[in-house]
Design a protein around this motif. Sequence first.
Motif, mmCIF file in Angstrom:
data_model
loop_
_atom_site.group_PDB
_atom_site.id
_atom_site.type_symbol
_atom_site.label_atom_id
_atom_site.label_comp_id
_atom_site.label_asym_id
_atom_site.label_seq_id
_atom_site.Cartn_x
_atom_site.Cartn_y
_atom_site.Cartn_z
ATOM 1 N N MET A 7 32.488 -47.242 -21.570
ATOM 2 C CA MET A 7 32.295 -45.976 -22.259
ATOM 3 C C MET A 7 33.580 -45.545 -22.967
ATOM 4 O O MET A 7 33.536 -44.993 -24.052
ATOM 5 C CB MET A 7 31.829 -44.894 -21.289
ATOM 6 N N GLN A 8 34.736 -45.799 -22.359
ATOM 7 C CA GLN A 8 36.007 -45.421 -22.976
ATOM 8 C C GLN A 8 36.296 -46.244 -24.232
ATOM 9 O O GLN A 8 37.031 -45.793 -25.105
ATOM 10 C CB GLN A 8 37.159 -45.581 -21.972
ATOM 11 N N SER A 9 35.714 -47.448 -24.358
ATOM 12 C CA SER A 9 36.008 -48.299 -25.504
ATOM 13 C C SER A 9 35.049 -48.092 -26.678
ATOM 14 O O SER A 9 35.200 -48.729 -27.705
ATOM 15 C CB SER A 9 35.972 -49.778 -25.075
ATOM 16 N N GLU A 44 32.172 -36.312 -36.537
ATOM 17 C CA GLU A 44 31.735 -36.948 -35.295
ATOM 18 C C GLU A 44 32.857 -37.821 -34.764
ATOM 19 O O GLU A 44 33.446 -38.597 -35.514
ATOM 20 C CB GLU A 44 30.513 -37.838 -35.539
ATOM 21 N N VAL A 45 33.142 -37.686 -33.481
ATOM 22 C CA VAL A 45 34.177 -38.498 -32.843
ATOM 23 C C VAL A 45 33.739 -38.859 -31.432
ATOM 24 O O VAL A 45 32.808 -38.267 -30.880
ATOM 25 C CB VAL A 45 35.543 -37.761 -32.779
ATOM 26 N N ILE A 46 34.411 -39.827 -30.876
ATOM 27 C CA ILE A 46 34.308 -40.120 -29.446
ATOM 28 C C ILE A 46 35.632 -39.664 -28.845
ATOM 29 O O ILE A 46 36.706 -40.059 -29.305
ATOM 30 C CB ILE A 46 34.075 -41.623 -29.165
ATOM 31 N N SER A 47 35.557 -38.813 -27.842
ATOM 32 C CA SER A 47 36.756 -38.297 -27.194
ATOM 33 C C SER A 47 36.501 -38.281 -25.694
ATOM 34 O O SER A 47 35.444 -37.822 -25.250
ATOM 35 C CB SER A 47 37.047 -36.884 -27.713
ATOM 36 N N MET A 50 33.156 -39.612 -24.659
ATOM 37 C CA MET A 50 31.933 -38.847 -24.905
ATOM 38 C C MET A 50 31.797 -38.528 -26.387
ATOM 39 O O MET A 50 32.799 -38.340 -27.082
ATOM 40 C CB MET A 50 31.973 -37.507 -24.156
ATOM 41 N N PRO A 51 30.561 -38.397 -26.858
ATOM 42 C CA PRO A 51 30.359 -37.919 -28.227
ATOM 43 C C PRO A 51 30.897 -36.490 -28.343
ATOM 44 O O PRO A 51 30.752 -35.683 -27.423
ATOM 45 C CB PRO A 51 28.843 -37.921 -28.398
ATOM 46 N N ALA A 52 31.497 -36.210 -29.489
ATOM 47 C CA ALA A 52 32.031 -34.868 -29.734
ATOM 48 C C ALA A 52 31.963 -34.579 -31.226
ATOM 49 O O ALA A 52 31.869 -35.499 -32.049
ATOM 50 C CB ALA A 52 33.471 -34.778 -29.236
ATOM 51 N N PHE A 53 31.997 -33.309 -31.546
ATOM 52 C CA PHE A 53 32.083 -32.860 -32.933
ATOM 53 C C PHE A 53 33.337 -32.023 -33.058
ATOM 54 O O PHE A 53 33.617 -31.173 -32.215
ATOM 55 C CB PHE A 53 30.838 -32.050 -33.312
ATOM 56 N N PHE A 62 29.139 -33.801 -25.630
ATOM 57 C CA PHE A 62 27.923 -33.954 -24.839
ATOM 58 C C PHE A 62 27.920 -35.342 -24.228
ATOM 59 O O PHE A 62 28.589 -36.242 -24.731
ATOM 60 C CB PHE A 62 26.644 -33.669 -25.650
ATOM 61 N N ALA A 63 27.198 -35.488 -23.120
ATOM 62 C CA ALA A 63 27.199 -36.768 -22.415
ATOM 63 C C ALA A 63 25.962 -36.878 -21.538
ATOM 64 O O ALA A 63 25.442 -35.879 -21.045
ATOM 65 C CB ALA A 63 28.451 -36.889 -21.544
#
Length: 121
Positions: A7-9, A44-47, A50-53, A62-63
């Motif tokens: 998930m982190q990658s 849109e990003v992954i942080s 997790m998905p994030a805006f 959100f996750a």
Amino acid sequence: MENQNRMQSLQSIDQYISCFPEEVQEKLRLIRETVRNAAPEAEEVISYGMPAFKMKRILVYFAAFPKHIGFYPTSSGIAAFEKKLATYKHAKGSVQFPLNQPLPLDLISAIVQFRVEEERS
């Protein structure tokens, strides 16, 4: 640990969503679309895996979890909508939407719009 590393990658929200069963993917897609419509200028990003805006800062994360979707609109987003969130398990900066219930998309949209206004001020 292996799942956490995977998930982190992740590099995109599409990759994140694809990691879950179809019924969970559908809920994640609905949240993504709702957030995108409420904050069309957000990136849109992954942080933190997790998905994030994001605008200047993260608006919402959100996750997916085994029994719920976690939605993280920061503590101000929770505080501003605490009465409307009363039927959901929530904490200072998060709320849990059970997988076996319809998502409150209008509420999610209102929270995101609130966060956008916060970022603009």
